[in-house]
Design a protein around this motif. Structure first.
Motif, PDB file in Angstrom:
ATOM      1  N   ARG A   1      57.410  18.033  13.564  1.00 46.50           N
ATOM      2  CA  ARG A   1      58.126  19.260  13.166  1.00 46.50           C
ATOM      3  C   ARG A   1      59.031  19.690  14.143  1.00 46.50           C
ATOM      4  O   ARG A   1      59.981  20.366  13.862  1.00 46.50           O
ATOM      5  N   ARG A   2      58.773  19.021  15.368  1.00 49.05           N
ATOM      6  CA  ARG A   2      59.754  19.565  16.486  1.00 49.05           C
ATOM      7  C   ARG A   2      61.021  18.383  16.350  1.00 49.05           C
ATOM      8  O   ARG A   2      61.845  18.256  17.493  1.00 49.05           O
ATOM      9  N   ASN A   3      60.888  17.331  15.686  1.00 46.69           N
ATOM     10  CA  ASN A   3      61.865  16.309  15.294  1.00 46.69           C
ATOM     11  C   ASN A   3      61.827  15.475  16.668  1.00 46.69           C
ATOM     12  O   ASN A   3      62.956  15.321  17.407  1.00 46.69           O
ATOM     13  N   GLU A   4      60.646  15.223  17.218  1.00 50.56           N
ATOM     14  CA  GLU A   4      60.563  14.424  18.521  1.00 50.56           C
ATOM     15  C   GLU A   4      59.736  13.231  18.268  1.00 50.56           C
ATOM     16  O   GLU A   4      59.107  12.726  19.257  1.00 50.56           O
ATOM     17  N   LEU A   5      59.974  12.435  17.228  1.00 53.18           N
ATOM     18  CA  LEU A   5      59.298  11.334  16.682  1.00 53.18           C
ATOM     19  C   LEU A   5      60.170  10.468  16.170  1.00 53.18           C
ATOM     20  O   LEU A   5      60.886  11.100  15.069  1.00 53.18           O
ATOM     21  N   ASN A   6      60.678   9.464  16.505  1.00 51.80           N
ATOM     22  CA  ASN A   6      61.332   8.311  15.963  1.00 51.80           C
ATOM     23  C   ASN A   6      60.811   6.763  15.856  1.00 51.80           C
ATOM     24  O   ASN A   6      60.335   6.473  17.042  1.00 51.80           O
ATOM     25  N   ILE A   7      61.108   6.260  14.616  1.00 48.52           N
ATOM     26  CA  ILE A   7      60.612   4.869  14.738  1.00 48.52           C
ATOM     27  C   ILE A   7      61.921   4.072  14.677  1.00 48.52           C
ATOM     28  O   ILE A   7      62.864   4.362  14.105  1.00 48.52           O
TER      29      ILE A   7
ATOM     30  N   GLY B   1      70.636   7.352  21.820  1.00 48.58           N
ATOM     31  CA  GLY B   1      70.859   8.343  20.728  1.00 48.58           C
ATOM     32  C   GLY B   1      69.667   9.422  20.720  1.00 48.58           C
ATOM     33  O   GLY B   1      69.822  10.453  19.911  1.00 48.58           O
ATOM     34  N   PHE B   2      68.801   9.219  21.773  1.00 49.92           N
ATOM     35  CA  PHE B   2      67.500  10.073  21.465  1.00 49.92           C
ATOM     36  C   PHE B   2      67.395  10.966  22.830  1.00 49.92           C
ATOM     37  O   PHE B   2      67.917  10.758  23.933  1.00 49.92           O
ATOM     38  N   SER B   3      66.710  12.419  22.432  1.00 52.56           N
ATOM     39  CA  SER B   3      66.532  13.239  23.762  1.00 52.56           C
ATOM     40  C   SER B   3      65.269  12.702  24.589  1.00 52.56           C
ATOM     41  O   SER B   3      64.567  11.904  24.210  1.00 52.56           O
ATOM     42  N   ALA B   4      65.225  13.180  25.634  1.00 53.90           N
ATOM     43  CA  ALA B   4      64.347  12.717  26.755  1.00 53.90           C
ATOM     44  C   ALA B   4      62.770  13.059  26.155  1.00 53.90           C
ATOM     45  O   ALA B   4      61.889  12.150  26.381  1.00 53.90           O
ATOM     46  N   SER B   5      62.641  14.137  25.217  1.00 51.02           N
ATOM     47  CA  SER B   5      61.419  14.463  24.778  1.00 51.02           C
ATOM     48  C   SER B   5      60.880  13.258  23.567  1.00 51.02           C
ATOM     49  O   SER B   5      59.577  13.857  23.158  1.00 51.02           O
ATOM     50  N   THR B   6      61.839  12.887  22.987  1.00 53.41           N
ATOM     51  CA  THR B   6      61.464  12.059  21.782  1.00 53.41           C
ATOM     52  C   THR B   6      60.757  10.825  22.169  1.00 53.41           C
ATOM     53  O   THR B   6      60.890  10.197  22.892  1.00 53.41           O
ATOM     54  N   ARG B   7      59.568  10.871  21.270  1.00 50.77           N
ATOM     55  CA  ARG B   7      58.761   9.803  21.494  1.00 50.77           C
ATOM     56  C   ARG B   7      59.221   8.558  20.297  1.00 50.77           C
ATOM     57  O   ARG B   7      59.398   8.980  19.194  1.00 50.77           O
ATOM     58  N   VAL B   8      59.246   7.343  21.090  1.00 52.08           N
ATOM     59  CA  VAL B   8      59.572   6.342  20.174  1.00 52.08           C
ATOM     60  C   VAL B   8      58.747   5.118  19.903  1.00 52.08           C
ATOM     61  O   VAL B   8      58.217   4.857  20.834  1.00 52.08           O
ATOM     62  N   ILE B   9      58.458   4.817  18.580  1.00 47.39           N
ATOM     63  CA  ILE B   9      57.807   3.580  18.071  1.00 47.39           C
ATOM     64  C   ILE B   9      58.432   2.596  17.979  1.00 47.39           C
ATOM     65  O   ILE B   9      59.513   2.777  16.989  1.00 47.39           O
ATOM     66  N   LEU B  10      58.315   1.553  18.535  1.00 50.18           N
ATOM     67  CA  LEU B  10      59.383   0.369  18.207  1.00 50.18           C
ATOM     68  C   LEU B  10      58.370  -0.856  17.172  1.00 50.18           C
ATOM     69  O   LEU B  10      57.324  -0.974  17.604  1.00 50.18           O
ATOM     70  N   PHE B  11      59.253  -1.199  16.260  1.00 50.62           N
ATOM     71  CA  PHE B  11      58.797  -2.456  15.561  1.00 50.62           C
ATOM     72  C   PHE B  11      59.901  -3.439  15.374  1.00 50.62           C
ATOM     73  O   PHE B  11      61.022  -2.955  14.952  1.00 50.62           O
ATOM     74  N   GLY B  12      59.591  -4.742  15.431  1.00 50.21           N
ATOM     75  CA  GLY B  12      60.559  -5.715  15.283  1.00 50.21           C
ATOM     76  C   GLY B  12      60.026  -7.027  14.791  1.00 50.21           C
ATOM     77  O   GLY B  12      59.008  -7.379  14.991  1.00 50.21           O
ATOM     78  N   ALA B  13      60.945  -7.594  14.134  1.00 50.98           N
ATOM     79  CA  ALA B  13      60.572  -8.728  13.574  1.00 50.98           C
ATOM     80  C   ALA B  13      61.860  -9.655  12.954  1.00 50.98           C
ATOM     81  O   ALA B  13      62.943  -8.850  12.593  1.00 50.98           O
ATOM     82  N   GLN B  14      62.011 -10.912  13.090  1.00 48.59           N
ATOM     83  CA  GLN B  14      63.170 -11.442  12.775  1.00 48.59           C
ATOM     84  C   GLN B  14      63.420 -11.206  11.217  1.00 48.59           C
ATOM     85  O   GLN B  14      64.688 -11.042  10.577  1.00 48.59           O
ATOM     86  N   ASP B  15      62.195 -11.217  10.342  1.00 43.93           N
ATOM     87  CA  ASP B  15      62.254 -11.256   8.961  1.00 43.93           C
ATOM     88  C   ASP B  15      61.372 -10.074   8.564  1.00 43.93           C
ATOM     89  O   ASP B  15      60.168 -10.537   8.454  1.00 43.93           O
ATOM     90  N   LEU B  16      61.615  -8.878   8.145  1.00 43.09           N
ATOM     91  CA  LEU B  16      60.731  -7.766   8.008  1.00 43.09           C
ATOM     92  C   LEU B  16      60.020  -8.107   6.620  1.00 43.09           C
ATOM     93  O   LEU B  16      59.107  -7.643   6.263  1.00 43.09           O
ATOM     94  N   LYS B  17      60.540  -9.319   5.768  1.00 49.86           N
ATOM     95  CA  LYS B  17      60.069  -9.090   4.464  1.00 49.86           C
ATOM     96  C   LYS B  17      58.849 -10.153   4.410  1.00 49.86           C
ATOM     97  O   LYS B  17      58.096 -10.376   3.580  1.00 49.86           O
ATOM     98  N   GLU B  18      58.616 -10.907   5.648  1.00 52.11           N
ATOM     99  CA  GLU B  18      57.724 -11.985   5.765  1.00 52.11           C
ATOM    100  C   GLU B  18      56.248 -11.166   5.805  1.00 52.11           C
ATOM    101  O   GLU B  18      56.084 -10.415   6.841  1.00 52.11           O
ATOM    102  N   ARG B  19      55.448 -11.749   4.842  1.00 54.59           N
ATOM    103  CA  ARG B  19      54.238 -10.772   4.824  1.00 54.59           C
ATOM    104  C   ARG B  19      53.421 -10.877   6.082  1.00 54.59           C
ATOM    105  O   ARG B  19      52.717  -9.902   6.579  1.00 54.59           O
TER     106      ARG B  19
END
Length: 504
Positions: free
Chosen positions: A271-277, A228-246
């Motif tokens: 500003r250009r709405n071209e960044l998403n995490i 669901g992102f445009s080609a110009s959108t920069r995407v930062i990915l973060f993943g963990a099975q449990d985000l609450k684990e310190r």
């Protein structure tokens, strides 16, 4: 060579790693069987082992109350090797040449391991975290007690019986001294060398593998569009099975994002709405505090979707404070996406600055943000990420290294006499320390069983009453049918004919 691999699950981080080794060994012509407690993969070379015995239900309750549900918020999991699934399964591995243990919490007990060794089977134990060398925790959060005694565990909320210390002492006393330890990372190998349990064992480092034919780059524009992102959108990915684990560094990620927003290039993207995490794993309310658009995808186990996510991302942020060799790092690299990580754990073995990502001094969130910004601003590393993964992490690369080790140990064991002695179902030290806990668990389980029986009786009574009402209504229908007048019956017939005409 017939190889028996044991892993509590065949899914999750450690379970997936064990499954990949199992598949790799079979792929290069070995005869591997994966024995698990929790089976999710439909494969006839994966065998589920279960025990319906009541004593194992008691131990399940005990481990849940005293370990898994007994840690402070944000701490890592704590567990025990109990309950064992019993010992009957040992008959199924009599003709196997070697045994490879993986993540075996609540599955294979200390007593089981000694029984396997006394069968004359060489044992290789592949570690996926620190639990085999501690009394309870899976990651120590910097605690050094595992090097000596694990007294007064700092991660358990309640430890009135000092169970962690007792379990560590039992491991020191009873674990076979010729078990060979394999770790996927040099960091975990160093931990094992310093531990009281394994410091005198042979320790080898063999990295995990992955299916590079599945985890491979797809067109980045198409992958972004699929999310669901445009080609110009920069995407930062973060993943963990449990985000609450310190230890997974989610708090640090929030601080990293604050620094990212201060970067001129990043602020322009915002500003250009071209960044998403993009995050996957169990959600956290802290996501809302980042003040950058984000998409939380929840827990994902579909490999095709994971490939799309990795390919859509421009960088994987991996701010773990403690970690072995995370699967998502290898999967991301195989899909051509670089990784920015703190210089800890297995990341030190894999990440090469400006080739497949960046290593950052631990907790230096400002530099971490700068490296993410640099990656997003045109530091292309896709080709090297992919070639590095293909060279080092294909299934057969790992499988061949294990095969060489297994063959060496099998050849050695044939000339070694095994002294057979009786192994008790539960060692006296552990039985004594856990006696009160087991009694408490037994009582609690009996209360649950009594409650379940009461509820079952209530449901049976409700069902009986409903059945009586159904019978009463059926009798009423029969009575009304008998009282119908001939005129009423004639009207019904006429109405049916009229309805057929209308339908036509």
């Amino acid at each position: 060579m017939k190889i028996a691999i044991f892993s509590t699950p065949d899914s999750g981080g450690a379970g997936k790693a064990a499954l990949r080794l199992h598949n790799g060994l079979n792929q290069i012509g070995e005869d591997s069987t994966l024995f698990v407690k929790w089976k999710t993969v439909n494969n006839n070379t994966i065998v589920q082992l279960q025990s319906p015995e009541i004593n194992n239900r008691i131990f399940e309750k005990c481990v849940l109350d005293q370990f898994m549900s007994n840690v402070y918020d944000g701490n890592t999991m704590c567990s025990a090797m109990y309950p064992s699934i019993g010992f009957n399964y040992l008959k199924r591995i009599e003709d196997f040449d070697i045994v490879n243990l993986h993540w075996i919490s609540t599955f294979i007990s200390l007593e089981s391991i000694e029984k396997i060794r006394k069968m004359g089977k060489p044992i290789v134990w592949t570690l996926h975290d620190q639990n085999p060398m501690t009394g309870a925790c899976h990651y120590t959060h910097g605690c050094q007690k595992y090097k000596e005694e694990c007294s007064n565990c700092v991660q358990l909320k309640s430890n009135k019986y000092n169970i962690a210390q007792t379990i560590l002492k039992a491991k020191l006393k009873y674990l076979p001294k010729d078990i060979v330890i394999v770790t996927p990372s040099r960091w975990l190998a160093d931990c094992a060398k310093q531990s009281a349990v394994f410091r005198n064992h042979r320790i080898e480092v063999i990295p995990n593998s992955l299916e590079t034919d599945i985890y491979r780059p797809i067109d980045k524009k198409r992958a972004k569009s699929n999310l669901g992102f445009s080609a110009s959108t920069r995407v930062i990915l973060f993943g963990a099975q449990d985000l609450k684990e310190r230890r997974k560094g989610f708090v640090e990620l929030v601080d990293i994002v604050k620094h990212i927003r201060e970067n001129e290039f990043i602020s322009g993207l915002i500003r250009r709405n071209e960044l998403n995490i993009v995050t996957f794993g169990h959600c956290s309310p802290l996501l809302d505090s980042m003040r950058i658009p984000y998409k939380s995808l929840g827990y994902i186990d579909d490999e095709q979707l994971l490939r799309t996510i990795y390919s859509a991302a421009d960088v994987l942020a991996l701010p773990s404070l403690e970690d072995n060799l995370p699967n998502l790092m290898l999967e991301s690299l195989a899909c051509g996406t670089p990784v920015v990580a703190f210089a800890v754990g297995g990341m030190l073995d894999i990440i090469q600055d400006r080739k497949n990502g960046f290593l950052v001094p631990i907790k230096d969130t400002k530099v971490f943000a700068e490296r993410i910004s640099e990656t997003l601003n045109g530091c292309s590393m896709e080709a090297y990420c992919r070639s590095f993964a293909e060279e080092n992490f294909r299934l057969e690369v790992q499988a061949k290294r294990y095969r060489q080790l297994f063959q060496e140990l099998f050849d050695q064991i044939k000339s070694t006499a095994v002294q057979v002695t009786e192994v008790p179902p539960l060692y006296p030290e552990i039985a004594s320390a856990m006696a009160t806990v087991i009694c408490e668990a037994s009582t609690a389980l009996q209360v649950e069983l009594d409650g379940a029986e009461i509820e079952q009786n209530r449901l049976r009574e409700e069902n009986r009453q409903l059945q009586a009402k159904v019978n009463q209504l059926q009798n009423e229908i029969v009575r009304l049918e008998a009282e119908r007048t001939p005129i009423g019956i004639l009207c019904d017939r006429m109405w049916k004919k009229l309805r057929n005409v209308i339908t036509i």
